[in-house]
Scaffold this motif. Structure first.
Motif, mmCIF file in Angstrom:
data_model
loop_
_atom_site.group_PDB
_atom_site.id
_atom_site.type_symbol
_atom_site.label_atom_id
_atom_site.label_comp_id
_atom_site.label_asym_id
_atom_site.label_seq_id
_atom_site.Cartn_x
_atom_site.Cartn_y
_atom_site.Cartn_z
ATOM 1 N N ALA A 348 47.973 -34.331 -39.070
ATOM 2 C CA ALA A 348 47.604 -35.754 -39.091
ATOM 3 C C ALA A 348 48.878 -36.592 -39.081
ATOM 4 N N GLU A 349 49.871 -36.183 -39.888
ATOM 5 C CA GLU A 349 51.113 -36.966 -39.949
ATOM 6 C C GLU A 349 51.895 -36.837 -38.639
ATOM 7 N N ILE A 350 51.860 -35.645 -38.031
ATOM 8 C CA ILE A 350 52.602 -35.466 -36.770
ATOM 9 C C ILE A 350 51.971 -36.326 -35.667
ATOM 10 N N VAL A 351 50.627 -36.314 -35.606
ATOM 11 C CA VAL A 351 49.954 -37.173 -34.616
ATOM 12 C C VAL A 351 50.267 -38.642 -34.935
ATOM 13 N N LYS A 352 50.304 -38.965 -36.234
ATOM 14 C CA LYS A 352 50.625 -40.345 -36.626
ATOM 15 C C LYS A 352 51.983 -40.766 -36.062
ATOM 16 N N TYR A 353 53.014 -39.895 -36.228
ATOM 17 C CA TYR A 353 54.340 -40.250 -35.704
ATOM 18 C C TYR A 353 54.262 -40.528 -34.209
ATOM 19 N N SER A 354 53.461 -39.708 -33.496
ATOM 20 C CA SER A 354 53.440 -39.896 -32.047
ATOM 21 C C SER A 354 52.672 -41.160 -31.667
ATOM 22 N N ASP A 358 57.762 -44.311 -30.025
ATOM 23 C CA ASP A 358 57.820 -43.733 -28.698
ATOM 24 C C ASP A 358 58.613 -42.433 -28.836
ATOM 25 N N THR A 359 58.005 -41.293 -28.674
ATOM 26 C CA THR A 359 58.659 -40.032 -29.056
ATOM 27 C C THR A 359 58.290 -38.876 -28.139
ATOM 28 N N SER A 360 59.190 -37.890 -28.103
ATOM 29 C CA SER A 360 58.917 -36.691 -27.317
ATOM 30 C C SER A 360 57.843 -35.820 -27.962
ATOM 31 N N LEU A 361 57.438 -36.170 -29.184
ATOM 32 C CA LEU A 361 56.364 -35.409 -29.835
ATOM 33 C C LEU A 361 55.074 -35.454 -29.021
ATOM 34 N N VAL A 362 54.896 -36.559 -28.294
ATOM 35 C CA VAL A 362 53.688 -36.696 -27.489
ATOM 36 C C VAL A 362 53.593 -35.509 -26.531
ATOM 37 N N GLY A 363 54.716 -35.214 -25.856
ATOM 38 C CA GLY A 363 54.751 -34.080 -24.925
ATOM 39 C C GLY A 363 54.556 -32.765 -25.654
ATOM 40 N N ASP A 364 55.186 -32.624 -26.835
ATOM 41 C CA ASP A 364 55.046 -31.386 -27.615
ATOM 42 C C ASP A 364 53.580 -31.145 -27.953
ATOM 43 N N LEU A 365 52.907 -32.213 -28.382
ATOM 44 C CA LEU A 365 51.515 -32.053 -28.792
ATOM 45 C C LEU A 365 50.642 -31.748 -27.593
ATOM 46 N N ASP A 366 50.873 -32.481 -26.497
ATOM 47 C CA ASP A 366 50.078 -32.247 -25.292
ATOM 48 C C ASP A 366 50.224 -30.820 -24.799
ATOM 49 N N ALA A 382 61.013 -27.364 -33.178
ATOM 50 C CA ALA A 382 61.228 -28.610 -32.412
ATOM 51 C C ALA A 382 60.351 -29.740 -32.962
ATOM 52 N N ALA A 383 59.089 -29.436 -33.263
ATOM 53 C CA ALA A 383 58.181 -30.503 -33.731
ATOM 54 C C ALA A 383 58.575 -30.986 -35.127
ATOM 55 N N ILE A 384 59.003 -30.061 -35.981
ATOM 56 C CA ILE A 384 59.415 -30.477 -37.339
ATOM 57 C C ILE A 384 60.679 -31.331 -37.243
ATOM 58 N N ARG A 385 61.614 -30.882 -36.395
ATOM 59 C CA ARG A 385 62.856 -31.629 -36.228
ATOM 60 C C ARG A 385 62.577 -33.066 -35.770
ATOM 61 N N GLU A 386 61.724 -33.178 -34.762
ATOM 62 C CA GLU A 386 61.449 -34.520 -34.226
ATOM 63 C C GLU A 386 60.716 -35.368 -35.278
ATOM 64 N N SER A 387 59.782 -34.751 -36.011
ATOM 65 C CA SER A 387 59.060 -35.505 -37.049
ATOM 66 C C SER A 387 60.035 -35.980 -38.122
ATOM 67 N N ALA A 389 63.175 -36.468 -37.766
ATOM 68 C CA ALA A 389 64.060 -37.497 -37.205
ATOM 69 C C ALA A 389 63.359 -38.851 -37.219
ATOM 70 N N ILE A 390 62.063 -38.846 -36.907
ATOM 71 C CA ILE A 390 61.324 -40.120 -36.881
ATOM 72 C C ILE A 390 61.233 -40.691 -38.292
ATOM 73 N N LYS A 391 60.827 -39.854 -39.251
ATOM 74 C CA LYS A 391 60.698 -40.393 -40.608
ATOM 75 C C LYS A 391 62.071 -40.822 -41.128
ATOM 76 N N ALA A 392 63.094 -40.019 -40.823
ATOM 77 C CA ALA A 392 64.439 -40.353 -41.288
ATOM 78 C C ALA A 392 64.896 -41.692 -40.717
ATOM 79 N N ALA A 393 64.603 -41.913 -39.429
ATOM 80 C CA ALA A 393 65.036 -43.170 -38.803
ATOM 81 C C ALA A 393 64.347 -44.353 -39.477
ATOM 82 N N ILE A 394 63.071 -44.195 -39.758
ATOM 83 C CA ILE A 394 62.323 -45.303 -40.365
ATOM 84 C C ILE A 394 62.813 -45.546 -41.789
ATOM 85 N N VAL A 395 63.011 -44.451 -42.542
ATOM 86 C CA VAL A 395 63.433 -44.570 -43.938
ATOM 87 C C VAL A 395 64.877 -45.083 -44.035
#
Ligand SMILES: NC(=O)c1ccc[n+]([C@@H]2O[C@H](COP(=O)([O-])OP(=O)(O)OC[C@H]3O[C@@H](n4cnc5c(N)ncnc54)[C@H](O)[C@@H]3O)[C@@H](O)[C@H]2O)c1
Length: 526
Positions: A348-354, A358-366, A382-387, A389-395
């Motif tokens: 749920a949180e990974i889909v939330k980030y995507s 705007d993230t490459s997670l979309v492609g990972d999930l697809d 790869a998916a954990i790293r990107e997630s 990175a997204i949370k880190a950038a926001i925080v």
């Protein structure tokens, strides 16, 4: 938040900074810069002759100017620092703010043997054997600012490989007081010791009983590095997050003899991390902690951001502190034993980030969702790293939730109300509640902000493929009651995180109550 592109090597004479800087740079295809060589190049004199002729203070000024110039260069760099550079507060600020600082260290007798007679090192005086232990003492506090401490007792190639492994793909979280690293790598569990504070001699390891093999591995690696390790095995889960547990653990840290330089390590899911971080925040008014999450939710969400705390009778997470860890170490291999339901709920949180960036997670999930759900290591890494990175950038941009951090609450308005209605237990896991919340927030985004329906259809499809938000039977009226108790959520003023489109969130969107009721009706089966 940024990737690691500057590595600065510090350490006592003989620790191998120049050789190892060159090896790392060769292997990574980066440039290597030796600060002493730069000074010699620009001044036409050797550091030894500058110190002898002009004095140490003049040399330190030159060192600092040179460091500033080097750090302004474009492109990735490995910097070998002169041994005394780190003793200057201004140099420490520059280095820790702009580079990953690695303290190379070895036993005194090894360093003494490598330095020889120290003829070209005026700082060592007449006796190298006496000078090295003395410098270790006077520079101890300075070395402790390093992000990583790596032993250089073995061959330089091995040392370089360890530095590269610990920084490869690591994410830097840049905060006002200190930058720290999030490492995501299979096998990273064995390198936790690199991330302890330089002066730590003791670790209190708070470990979830559910991860016994990982605990044994971690304890063995800490003890083999000479760290006295006291293990507190606890049952993970919400019942751990109490004031009483935190109090008991604080008392036991005292009994174990932990001092200000020592460290708490959390090995477990979000509940263990929340308690361990809170205990670290309060023991001796705050000591270092390293977070080693073992659930997917803790890796992609709760491990990052520094929110720590326990529950009170009146509700969840009501007592706590923002206390950033020294490092977050995610080893996807430890997820092999997590049960499928709680593993899936983290999606749920990974889909939330995507949906919120705007993230490459979309492609990972697809493309990779089935591989992710089968827990294939490279896809997960790869998916954990990107997630992260997204949370880190926001925080990084908003440590105390004054602004943009609120976008992380997409789907959480309904999610929290559902968790409250379900009684915060196993009936509905956090991620399952958020998944339903995202479906409601998605429908409202289309209705209120004109979000393209295709974007929300994609979100709902991902949630469905993860097996989330399929069997939620709740009375919308009751859920609405819980939301009314949360004044921010309903009504025509403050409120919701909704999307103008995928990757374009808006916070504080007012939503009329009848629209909320309609969205709930649509997503909650009766
Ligand atoms: N601090 C934050 O910013 C933040 C953010 C989101 C959630 N949280 C908190 O995180 C908690 C939820 O975290 P969680 O979902 O990780 O729950 P959890 O810690 O309760 O772990 C879930 C279950 O999995 C077990 N477990 C953990 N790792 C395992 C492994 N590798 N193999 C087998 N079993 C394992 C645990 O013992 C537990 O029974 C909540 O308390 C929530 O409030 C905090």
């Amino acid at each position: 938040m940024s990737a690691v592109r500057r590595i600065a090597l510090v350490g006592l004479p003989g620790s191998g900074k120049s050789t190892i800087a060159r090896l790392i740079a060769q292997r990574l295809g980066w440039d290597a810069v030796d600060i002493d060589d730069e000074i010699a190049k620009t001044s036409g004199r050797s550091p030894a002759s500058i110190i002898t002729a002009d004095g140490e203070a003049a040399f330190r000024d030159l060192e600092l100017i040179t460091l500033e110039q080097v750090l302004r260069r474009p492109g990735p760099l490995v910097i070998a620092c002169g041994g005394g550079l780190i003793t200057q507060a201004a140099a420490r600020r520059l280095l820790t703010g702009l580079a990953t600082v690695v303290w190379l260290d070895a036993a005194d007798d090894l360093l003494i043997g490598r330095v020889g007679d120290g003829a070209d090192r005026p700082m060592l005086g007449r006796s190298v054997a006496a000078a090295i232990p003395q410098l270790r003492g006077t520079r101890a506090r300075a070395h402790q600012v390093a992000h990583l401490r790596v032993s250089t007792g073995d061959a330089p190639e091995g040392v370089a490989a360890r530095v590269i492994a610990a920084t490869d793909g690591a994410i830097r979280i840049n905060l006002a007081e200190r930058a720290y690293h999030v490492e995501v790598r299979p096998g990273a569990l064995d390198d936790v010791v690199l991330h302890l504070p330089g002066g730590a001699t003791r670790v209190a390891l708070l470990a979830d009983r559910a991860v016994r093999p990982a605990t044994e591995r971690l304890v063995a690696s800490l003890r083999s590095s000479g760290i006295a390790t006291t293990v507190f095995q606890v049952p993970g889960g919400e019942q751990l997050k109490t004031w009483a547990t935190a109090g008991r653990l604080l008392a036991r840290l005292g009994t174990a003899g932990l001092q200000r330089n020592d460290c708490v390590v959390a090995l477990g899911g979000g509940t263990v991390g929340d308690v361990a971080g809170f205990v670290a925040a309060t023991y001796l008014r705050g000591i270092a902690w390293v977070n080693v999450p073992t659930t997917l939710l803790a890796m992609v969400d709760s491990g990052i951001g520094g929110k720590t705390g326990v529950n009170l009778t009146r509700g969840k997470n009501l007592a706590g502190a923002i206390w950033q860890p020294r490092a977050v170490i995610c080893d996807p291999e430890v997820l092999a034993t997590q049960d499928d339901r709680s593993f899936r709920s983290a999606f749920a949180e990974i889909v939330k980030y995507s949906m919120i960036v705007d993230t490459s997670l979309v492609g990972d999930l697809d493309g990779n969702l089935d591989r992710l759900l089968r827990r294939e290591s490279d896809a997960l890494t790869a998916a954990i790293r990107e997630s992260c990175a997204i949370k880190a950038a926001i925080v990084s941009g908003d440590e105390r939730e004054a602004g943009n951090r609120a976008v992380l609450n997409y789907g959480h308005t309904v999610g929290h109300a559902l968790e409250a209605a379900a009684g915060f237990g196993d009936r509905l896991l956090h991620g399952e509640a958020v998944a339903v919340g995202m479906r409601a927030a998605g429908a409202l985004s289309v209705q209120v902000l004109g979000c393209p329906p295709g974007d929300i259809a994609w979100q709902d499809e991902m949630i469905g493929r993860c097996g989330l938000a399929t069997t939620t039977v709740f009375d919308p009226g009751r859920v609405l009651d819980h939301m009314r108790a949360d004044k921010k959520a309903v009504g025509d003023r403050l409120g919701w995180v909704l999307l103008e489109a995928r990757g374009r969130p808006r916070t504080g969107v007012p939503v009329p109550e009848h629209a909320v009721a309609g969205a709930l009706d649509a997503v909650l089966a009766r």
